[in-house]
Design a protein around this motif. Sequence first.
Motif, PDB file in Angstrom:
ATOM      1  N   ALA A 126      -5.437 -13.857 -12.821  1.00 50.47           N
ATOM      2  CA  ALA A 126      -4.514 -12.982 -13.600  1.00 50.47           C
ATOM      3  C   ALA A 126      -3.731 -11.852 -12.881  1.00 50.47           C
ATOM      4  CB  ALA A 126      -5.655 -12.476 -14.418  1.00 50.47           C
ATOM      5  N   ALA A 127      -4.434 -11.673 -11.735  1.00 48.97           N
ATOM      6  CA  ALA A 127      -3.548 -10.740 -10.885  1.00 48.97           C
ATOM      7  C   ALA A 127      -2.194 -11.015 -10.619  1.00 48.97           C
ATOM      8  CB  ALA A 127      -4.391 -10.149  -9.712  1.00 48.97           C
ATOM      9  N   ARG A 128      -1.896 -12.331 -10.343  1.00 47.00           N
ATOM     10  CA  ARG A 128      -0.551 -12.642  -9.977  1.00 47.00           C
ATOM     11  C   ARG A 128       0.088 -12.674 -11.568  1.00 47.00           C
ATOM     12  NH1 ARG A 128      -2.246 -18.378  -6.910  1.00 47.00           N
ATOM     13  NH2 ARG A 128      -3.734 -17.464  -5.190  1.00 47.00           N
ATOM     14  N   ALA A 129      -0.418 -12.767 -12.496  1.00 46.15           N
ATOM     15  CA  ALA A 129       0.553 -12.606 -13.607  1.00 46.15           C
ATOM     16  C   ALA A 129       1.055 -11.161 -14.156  1.00 46.15           C
ATOM     17  CB  ALA A 129      -0.371 -13.390 -14.781  1.00 46.15           C
ATOM     18  N   LEU A 130       0.216 -10.146 -13.496  1.00 45.87           N
ATOM     19  CA  LEU A 130       0.459  -8.865 -14.004  1.00 45.87           C
ATOM     20  C   LEU A 130       1.861  -8.495 -13.864  1.00 45.87           C
ATOM     21  CD1 LEU A 130      -2.548  -6.839 -12.271  1.00 45.87           C
ATOM     22  CD2 LEU A 130      -2.047  -7.225 -14.632  1.00 45.87           C
ATOM     23  N   PRO A 131       2.715  -8.849 -13.149  1.00 41.45           N
ATOM     24  CA  PRO A 131       4.231  -8.381 -13.426  1.00 41.45           C
ATOM     25  C   PRO A 131       4.870  -8.580 -14.559  1.00 41.45           C
ATOM     26  CG  PRO A 131       3.719  -9.301 -10.796  1.00 41.45           C
ATOM     27  CD  PRO A 131       2.610  -9.401 -11.847  1.00 41.45           C
ATOM     28  N   VAL A 132       4.481  -9.956 -15.000  1.00 35.20           N
ATOM     29  CA  VAL A 132       4.914 -10.373 -16.318  1.00 35.20           C
ATOM     30  C   VAL A 132       3.845  -9.839 -17.494  1.00 35.20           C
ATOM     31  CG1 VAL A 132       5.647 -12.271 -17.712  1.00 35.20           C
ATOM     32  CG2 VAL A 132       6.240 -12.242 -15.180  1.00 35.20           C
ATOM     33  N   VAL A 133       2.851 -10.270 -17.584  1.00 33.89           N
ATOM     34  CA  VAL A 133       1.972  -9.894 -18.631  1.00 33.89           C
ATOM     35  C   VAL A 133       1.944  -8.583 -19.122  1.00 33.89           C
ATOM     36  CG1 VAL A 133      -0.656 -10.123 -19.323  1.00 33.89           C
ATOM     37  CG2 VAL A 133       0.424 -11.917 -18.094  1.00 33.89           C
ATOM     38  N   ARG A 159     -11.264   0.373 -21.205  1.00 36.37           N
ATOM     39  CA  ARG A 159      -9.830  -0.583 -21.356  1.00 36.37           C
ATOM     40  C   ARG A 159      -9.160  -0.407 -19.955  1.00 36.37           C
ATOM     41  NH1 ARG A 159     -10.359  -4.480 -24.494  1.00 36.37           N
ATOM     42  NH2 ARG A 159      -8.224  -4.950 -24.272  1.00 36.37           N
ATOM     43  N   VAL A 160      -8.756  -1.151 -19.263  1.00 38.45           N
ATOM     44  CA  VAL A 160      -7.624  -1.091 -18.095  1.00 38.45           C
ATOM     45  C   VAL A 160      -6.346  -1.149 -18.578  1.00 38.45           C
ATOM     46  CG1 VAL A 160      -6.768  -2.094 -15.922  1.00 38.45           C
ATOM     47  CG2 VAL A 160      -9.657  -2.100 -16.752  1.00 38.45           C
ATOM     48  N   PRO A 161      -5.287  -0.239 -18.581  1.00 39.14           N
ATOM     49  CA  PRO A 161      -3.902  -0.447 -18.824  1.00 39.14           C
ATOM     50  C   PRO A 161      -3.299  -1.345 -17.887  1.00 39.14           C
ATOM     51  CG  PRO A 161      -4.178   1.803 -17.860  1.00 39.14           C
ATOM     52  CD  PRO A 161      -5.912   1.041 -18.167  1.00 39.14           C
ATOM     53  N   LEU A 162      -2.568  -2.149 -18.260  1.00 38.72           N
ATOM     54  CA  LEU A 162      -2.017  -3.408 -17.562  1.00 38.72           C
ATOM     55  C   LEU A 162      -0.752  -2.861 -16.658  1.00 38.72           C
ATOM     56  CD1 LEU A 162      -2.314  -6.611 -19.000  1.00 38.72           C
ATOM     57  CD2 LEU A 162      -4.031  -5.357 -17.608  1.00 38.72           C
ATOM     58  N   HIS A 163      -0.102  -1.794 -17.079  1.00 33.74           N
ATOM     59  CA  HIS A 163       1.024  -1.053 -16.220  1.00 33.74           C
ATOM     60  C   HIS A 163       0.426  -0.696 -14.742  1.00 33.74           C
ATOM     61  CE1 HIS A 163       4.752  -2.103 -18.166  1.00 33.74           C
ATOM     62  NE2 HIS A 163       4.207  -1.457 -19.448  1.00 33.74           N
ATOM     63  N   ALA A 164      -0.684   0.059 -15.085  1.00 31.25           N
ATOM     64  CA  ALA A 164      -1.425   0.866 -14.089  1.00 31.25           C
ATOM     65  C   ALA A 164      -2.195   0.069 -13.259  1.00 31.25           C
ATOM     66  CB  ALA A 164      -2.542   1.785 -14.696  1.00 31.25           C
ATOM     67  N   ALA A 165      -2.414  -1.212 -13.814  1.00 32.31           N
ATOM     68  CA  ALA A 165      -3.136  -2.258 -12.863  1.00 32.31           C
ATOM     69  C   ALA A 165      -2.410  -2.714 -11.723  1.00 32.31           C
ATOM     70  CB  ALA A 165      -3.923  -3.357 -13.838  1.00 32.31           C
ATOM     71  N   HIS A 166      -0.974  -3.160 -12.393  1.00 32.53           N
ATOM     72  CA  HIS A 166       0.040  -3.626 -11.649  1.00 32.53           C
ATOM     73  C   HIS A 166       0.484  -2.705 -10.507  1.00 32.53           C
ATOM     74  CE1 HIS A 166       3.664  -5.466 -10.369  1.00 32.53           C
ATOM     75  NE2 HIS A 166       4.464  -4.731 -10.818  1.00 32.53           N
ATOM     76  N   SER A 167       0.425  -1.555 -10.776  1.00 31.24           N
ATOM     77  CA  SER A 167       0.602  -0.451  -9.767  1.00 31.24           C
ATOM     78  C   SER A 167      -0.524  -0.357  -8.659  1.00 31.24           C
ATOM     79  CB  SER A 167       0.782   0.932 -10.419  1.00 31.24           C
ATOM     80  OG  SER A 167       1.367   2.226  -9.624  1.00 31.24           O
ATOM     81  N   LEU A 168      -1.779  -0.532  -9.206  1.00 34.86           N
ATOM     82  CA  LEU A 168      -2.852  -0.553  -8.262  1.00 34.86           C
ATOM     83  C   LEU A 168      -2.641  -1.690  -7.311  1.00 34.86           C
ATOM     84  CD1 LEU A 168      -5.504   0.111  -7.339  1.00 34.86           C
ATOM     85  CD2 LEU A 168      -6.404  -1.257  -9.060  1.00 34.86           C
ATOM     86  N   ARG A 169      -2.225  -2.853  -7.818  1.00 27.17           N
ATOM     87  CA  ARG A 169      -2.101  -3.995  -6.984  1.00 27.17           C
ATOM     88  C   ARG A 169      -0.904  -3.843  -5.974  1.00 27.17           C
ATOM     89  NH1 ARG A 169       1.293  -9.059  -8.044  1.00 27.17           N
ATOM     90  NH2 ARG A 169       0.407 -10.747  -6.746  1.00 27.17           N
ATOM     91  N   SER A 170       0.191  -3.236  -6.330  1.00 25.32           N
ATOM     92  CA  SER A 170       1.182  -2.987  -5.079  1.00 25.32           C
ATOM     93  C   SER A 170       0.691  -1.711  -4.225  1.00 25.32           C
ATOM     94  CB  SER A 170       2.333  -2.272  -5.851  1.00 25.32           C
ATOM     95  OG  SER A 170       2.903  -3.095  -6.856  1.00 25.32           O
ATOM     96  N   PHE A 171      -0.066  -0.683  -4.815  1.00 24.67           N
ATOM     97  CA  PHE A 171      -0.687   0.330  -3.980  1.00 24.67           C
ATOM     98  C   PHE A 171      -1.573  -0.418  -2.804  1.00 24.67           C
ATOM     99  CE2 PHE A 171      -3.960   3.319  -3.173  1.00 24.67           C
ATOM    100  CZ  PHE A 171      -3.341   4.291  -2.210  1.00 24.67           C
ATOM    101  N   LEU A 172      -2.299  -1.260  -3.249  1.00 22.97           N
ATOM    102  CA  LEU A 172      -3.331  -1.893  -2.334  1.00 22.97           C
ATOM    103  C   LEU A 172      -2.668  -2.694  -1.188  1.00 22.97           C
ATOM    104  CD1 LEU A 172      -6.316  -2.931  -4.663  1.00 22.97           C
ATOM    105  CD2 LEU A 172      -6.221  -0.747  -3.257  1.00 22.97           C
ATOM    106  N   ARG A 173      -1.823  -3.374  -1.631  1.00 22.13           N
ATOM    107  CA  ARG A 173      -0.898  -4.204  -0.742  1.00 22.13           C
ATOM    108  C   ARG A 173      -0.412  -3.099   0.544  1.00 22.13           C
ATOM    109  NH1 ARG A 173       2.717  -8.476  -4.040  1.00 22.13           N
ATOM    110  NH2 ARG A 173       1.197  -9.997  -4.253  1.00 22.13           N
ATOM    111  N   LEU A 174       0.003  -2.194   0.069  1.00 26.44           N
ATOM    112  CA  LEU A 174       0.818  -1.250   0.769  1.00 26.44           C
ATOM    113  C   LEU A 174      -0.354  -0.752   1.702  1.00 26.44           C
ATOM    114  CD1 LEU A 174       3.162   1.009   1.514  1.00 26.44           C
ATOM    115  CD2 LEU A 174       2.075   2.521  -0.213  1.00 26.44           C
ATOM    116  N   VAL A 175      -1.385  -0.225   1.213  1.00 27.91           N
ATOM    117  CA  VAL A 175      -2.521   0.421   2.236  1.00 27.91           C
ATOM    118  C   VAL A 175      -2.981  -0.548   3.032  1.00 27.91           C
ATOM    119  CG1 VAL A 175      -4.924   1.067   1.984  1.00 27.91           C
ATOM    120  CG2 VAL A 175      -3.302   2.090   0.269  1.00 27.91           C
ATOM    121  N   ASP A 176      -3.174  -1.893   2.678  1.00 26.83           N
ATOM    122  CA  ASP A 176      -3.655  -2.914   3.447  1.00 26.83           C
ATOM    123  C   ASP A 176      -2.499  -2.976   4.929  1.00 26.83           C
ATOM    124  OD1 ASP A 176      -5.414  -5.440   4.105  1.00 26.83           O
ATOM    125  OD2 ASP A 176      -3.241  -6.502   4.317  1.00 26.83           O
TER     126      ASP A 176
END
Length: 259
Positions: A126-133, A159-176
């Motif tokens: 589902a993480a891969r679909a975040l940008p669209v979903v 509840r997890v807001p999906l806009h924020a979850a998408h931002s988290l995904r981007s952040f974790l990539r940056l930190v890595d």
Amino acid sequence: MPVLPGAEPYRHEGGEVGVLLCHGFTGSPQSLRPWAEFLAERGLTVSLPLLPGHGTRWQDMQVTGWQDWYAEVDRELRELISRCEVVFVFGLSMGGALALRLAARHGDAVRGVVVVNPANKVHGVAARALPVVRHFVRSTQGLTDDIAKRGAHEVGYDRVPLHAAHSLRSFLRLVDGELPQVTQPMVLLHSLEDHVVPPVDSARILGRVSSTDVTEVVLEQSYHVATLDHDAERIFHESCAFVDRLAPNAVRKGSTAGG
């Protein structure tokens, strides 16, 4: 919007050694409050901020992103650095990722890092679909309360807001990508069983940081929110001993043996 009871930020003016604590995604300072108070009781200056969009209602998180969360802890760290001789950064889950980025970017201004079940990646198909979903679905099931200890409760969103979850995904990539810039002494504590952040995230972090003084601690009796779980006291004491080793005489004498 009023802050949820228990989710308030926490600050304590102590000695010349400061600790910044960073809470997790959709969580609040409540998950780290006992840890913060433990450190404060031992004479340390402590800052535990409430991240933007957190601690009120999940809808408020929809209009925030990683830049807002990181800016808040960066501001708090700079404030600690301005008034303390030595500063440490601690974090839980996403807060661990925030702490690691602070260490990577602030270098020698951060003396050491302690992270508990730090997040490194948003997992699942589902993480891969975040940008669209995220444009069609506002939220999904929450992540809070992954605690083994009966009766323990984490103040956070259901509840997890999906806009924020998408931002988290981007952040974790940056930190890595920035992990090799982390050179400070580090303690990484992770649960054997965690239903939010898998152990592979801790392994990835340990394999990518440039720190040579690293202690890995496995928490066998706790789930994700280990700071409120059976291993909480161990986390508190391990982190306090770490501070005492790197900043001798910072911890109030006679306190580290207490509960």
